[in-house]
Design an enzyme around this catalytic site. Structure first.
Site, PDB file in Angstrom:
ATOM      1  N   GLU A  96       0.797  -1.320   0.525  1.00  0.00           N
ATOM      2  CA  GLU A  96       0.346  -0.093  -0.132  1.00  0.00           C
ATOM      3  C   GLU A  96       0.876   1.359   0.183  1.00  0.00           C
ATOM      4  OE1 GLU A  96      -3.005  -0.826   3.480  1.00  0.00           O
ATOM      5  OE2 GLU A  96      -3.851  -1.761   2.422  1.00  0.00           O
ATOM      6  N   CYS A 129       3.412   8.424   0.518  1.00  0.00           N
ATOM      7  CA  CYS A 129       3.572   7.564   2.439  1.00  0.00           C
ATOM      8  C   CYS A 129       3.823   5.691   1.410  1.00  0.00           C
ATOM      9  CB  CYS A 129       3.300   7.335   3.785  1.00  0.00           C
ATOM     10  SG  CYS A 129       3.343   5.989   4.716  1.00  0.00           S
ATOM     11  N   CYS A 136       5.398  -6.850   7.769  1.00  0.00           N
ATOM     12  CA  CYS A 136       6.627  -6.508   8.218  1.00  0.00           C
ATOM     13  C   CYS A 136       6.933  -7.457   9.477  1.00  0.00           C
ATOM     14  CB  CYS A 136       5.876  -5.240   9.196  1.00  0.00           C
ATOM     15  SG  CYS A 136       7.453  -4.585   9.759  1.00  0.00           S
ATOM     16  N   CYS A 140       5.658  -5.261  16.224  1.00  0.00           N
ATOM     17  CA  CYS A 140       4.835  -3.775  16.813  1.00  0.00           C
ATOM     18  C   CYS A 140       3.415  -4.947  17.149  1.00  0.00           C
ATOM     19  CB  CYS A 140       4.937  -2.726  16.449  1.00  0.00           C
ATOM     20  SG  CYS A 140       6.930  -2.259  16.457  1.00  0.00           S
ATOM     21  N   CYS A 143      -0.393  -2.720  15.576  1.00  0.00           N
ATOM     22  CA  CYS A 143       0.619  -2.129  14.277  1.00  0.00           C
ATOM     23  C   CYS A 143      -0.583  -3.024  13.634  1.00  0.00           C
ATOM     24  CB  CYS A 143       1.421  -2.245  13.347  1.00  0.00           C
ATOM     25  SG  CYS A 143       1.586  -1.635  12.257  1.00  0.00           S
ATOM     26  N   CYS A 359      -1.624   5.642   9.849  1.00  0.00           N
ATOM     27  CA  CYS A 359      -0.568   5.311  10.503  1.00  0.00           C
ATOM     28  C   CYS A 359      -0.738   4.171  11.073  1.00  0.00           C
ATOM     29  CB  CYS A 359       0.140   6.081  11.527  1.00  0.00           C
ATOM     30  SG  CYS A 359       0.922   7.486  10.950  1.00  0.00           S
TER      31      CYS A 359
HETATM   32  N1  SAH Z   1       8.573   0.417  10.715  1.00  0.00           N
HETATM   33  C1  SAH Z   1       8.810   1.668  10.166  1.00  0.00           C
HETATM   34  C2  SAH Z   1       8.700   2.513   9.689  1.00  0.00           C
HETATM   35  C3  SAH Z   1       6.571   2.967   9.980  1.00  0.00           C
HETATM   36  S1  SAH Z   1       5.495   4.193  10.307  1.00  0.00           S
HETATM   37  C4  SAH Z   1       8.133   2.360  12.076  1.00  0.00           C
HETATM   38  O1  SAH Z   1       8.427   1.721  13.176  1.00  0.00           O
HETATM   39  O2  SAH Z   1       9.061   3.142  12.574  1.00  0.00           O
HETATM   40  C5  SAH Z   1       4.552   3.829  10.769  1.00  0.00           C
HETATM   41  C6  SAH Z   1       4.493   5.016  12.330  1.00  0.00           C
HETATM   42  O3  SAH Z   1       3.013   4.796  12.665  1.00  0.00           O
HETATM   43  C7  SAH Z   1       5.311   4.294  13.605  1.00  0.00           C
HETATM   44  O4  SAH Z   1       5.831   5.478  14.084  1.00  0.00           O
HETATM   45  C8  SAH Z   1       4.581   3.745  14.392  1.00  0.00           C
HETATM   46  O5  SAH Z   1       4.586   3.773  15.358  1.00  0.00           O
HETATM   47  C9  SAH Z   1       3.308   4.400  14.394  1.00  0.00           C
HETATM   48  N2  SAH Z   1       1.831   3.385  14.165  1.00  0.00           N
HETATM   49  C10 SAH Z   1       2.049   1.861  13.844  1.00  0.00           C
HETATM   50  N3  SAH Z   1       0.729   1.563  14.219  1.00  0.00           N
HETATM   51  C11 SAH Z   1      -0.052   2.332  14.960  1.00  0.00           C
HETATM   52  C12 SAH Z   1      -1.522   2.709  14.979  1.00  0.00           C
HETATM   53  N4  SAH Z   1      -2.142   1.817  15.394  1.00  0.00           N
HETATM   54  N5  SAH Z   1      -1.998   4.175  15.327  1.00  0.00           N
HETATM   55  C13 SAH Z   1      -1.016   5.235  15.107  1.00  0.00           C
HETATM   56  N6  SAH Z   1       0.000   5.233  14.604  1.00  0.00           N
HETATM   57  C14 SAH Z   1       0.661   3.725  14.660  1.00  0.00           C
END
Ligand code: SAH
Length: 371
Positions: A96, A129, A136, A140, A143, A359
């Site tokens: 995406e 983006c 991934c 986390c 996410c 995000c």
């Molecule tokens: N893998 C990298 C790039 C992805 S950035 C990283 O983790 O930095 C994705 C961003 O979205 C990260 O800052 C993460 O903390 C944030 N994120 C992930 N899941 C989210 C969610 N459910 N709601 C809001 N932000 C989220």
């Protein structure tokens, strides 16, 4: 994997393209013409590179060369102007890419340009983006992309291709139009470091997007943060912090068991910032999990002495995510504590939540159920 019949030009450097021209018995400047054709002009097939001789265009096609743009399989549009693209890759996988326009009618930006030019255009600045991996591996807990696991790395061409496909779809003119790129889509860019960095250089030299308009975000792959700091050409750096102490962070981001906060913050402290550059720390706020006043004070303590800002993101929810979004008041309290401690802190407005483009929501969602 068997040899691909299709060979994509996107992802090749000027030097590599020059090699292809020379092997075909062409003068070496033909390599430059291909480079300009696929990156600067963003053409979609070798046949469209009109300054190449017909015969050479035919040779390229016969040899199986394509430009290799990903195919836009689906496109969703959110009420706030955000667009989410489902991009099909050659092997049937998909990723995406998100388009986030800003500043129609002066709702964002400084307003000085609004209405002055491009009346027909609904934006005066936009951010793309981009994804770096299919799925991934970092896992986390908040996410949605993590639920996919990692399928594979994207090639440099597939990373650049997402951007070119969106730029074409939105009729963007570079360098006139103001476009930012954030490597914050699906995947962990620092676990696909070489392809990510190659894509960066192609974007700067070929497509025409300045490095100062790009930001990469990492979950904290510490050795790569050091490598990245030593790159002569590099985007800005954002670090996904998301917790204020090791107990909490190891629970939310298992990667913290490998590189804990001490190691991560040492890398951040050592990171060679350029003049006027700041590090960004991202912090997803999870209701009553990492969003207390104490957490905020701990974050301020961690960041003390680093030229940095914090972007606060209230959780974007999704199916299978066991956390809640904090109330506005908790978000503002967290922000106030950081600011009072001298840490610049900003609350990020969610973009495209209604189409699962925000995000942490990128999961190749094809149906649009309401959350
Ligand atoms: N893998 C990298 C790039 C992805 S950035 C990283 O983790 O930095 C994705 C961003 O979205 C990260 O800052 C993460 O903390 C944030 N994120 C992930 N899941 C989210 C969610 N459910 N709601 C809001 N932000 C989220």
């Amino acid at each position: 994997m068997s040899e691909a019949k299709e060979r994509s030009l996107l992802g090749l450097t000027l030097q590599e393209l020059t090699g292809i021209a020379e092997e075909a018995g062409q003068p070496s400047y033909r390599g430059h013409q291909i480079f300009e054709g696929i990156y600067r002009r963003r053409l979609e097939s070798p046949e469209q590179i009109s300054n190449l001789p017909h015969s050479f265009r035919g040779q390229l096609a016969d040899a199986g060369f394509t430009v290799g743009l990903p195919k836009i399989e689906k496109k969703f549009s959110a009420a706030d102007g955000t667009g989410r693209y489902l991009m099909a890759l050659v092997d049937g996988q998909s990723v995406e890419t998100v388009w986030m326009p800003e500043g129609d009618g002066g709702e964002a930006g400084d307003g000085s340009e609004a209405g002055k030019e491009e009346e027909s255009r609904a934006w005066n600045r936009a951010t793309i983006c981009v994804s770096s991996q299919v799925g991934c591996a970092v896992d986390c807990q908040f996410c949605l992309t993590a639920l996919l696991g990692v399928k594979r790395n994207l090639s440099a061409g597939e990373i650049v291709g997402q951007i070119c496909a969106v730029l074409n779809d939105r009729n963007v003119l570079l360098p006139q139009d103001r476009v930012n790129v954030v490597f914050m889509g699906m995947g962990e860019p620092f676990l696909n470091y070489d392809n990510f960095m190659k894509a960066v250089r192609l974007l700067v030299e070929g497509v025409g997007i300045a490095e100062s308009r790009m930001t990469v975000s990492t979950a904290g792959i510490v050795p790569r943060i050091y490598d990245f700091g030593a790159e002569p050409v590099r985007p800005k750096l954002a670090i996904s912090l998301n917790a204020s102490n090791d107990d909490l962070r190891s629970r939310l981001m298992p990667i913290n068991r490998k590189w804990n906060l001490e190691k991560l913050m040492a890398a951040a402290r050592d990171f060679p910032l350029r003049a006027r550059e700041r590090l960004t720390f991202e912090y997803v706020l999870l209701n009553e999990v990492n969003d207390s006043a104490r957490n905020a004070r701990e974050v301020a303590e961690l960041i003390r002495g680093i030229r940095a800002k914090v972007n606060l993101i209230a959780l974007n929810t999704g199916p299978g995510i066991a956390f809640e979004t904090p109330a506005e008041e908790r978000v503002l309290q967290f922000q106030r504590i950081l600011i009072a401690a001298g840490v610049p802190a900003f609350v990020r407005r969610p973009r495209g939540r209604d189409i699962f483009a925000a995000c942490g929501q990128l999961k190749r969602t094809v149906e649009l159920q309401t959350a």
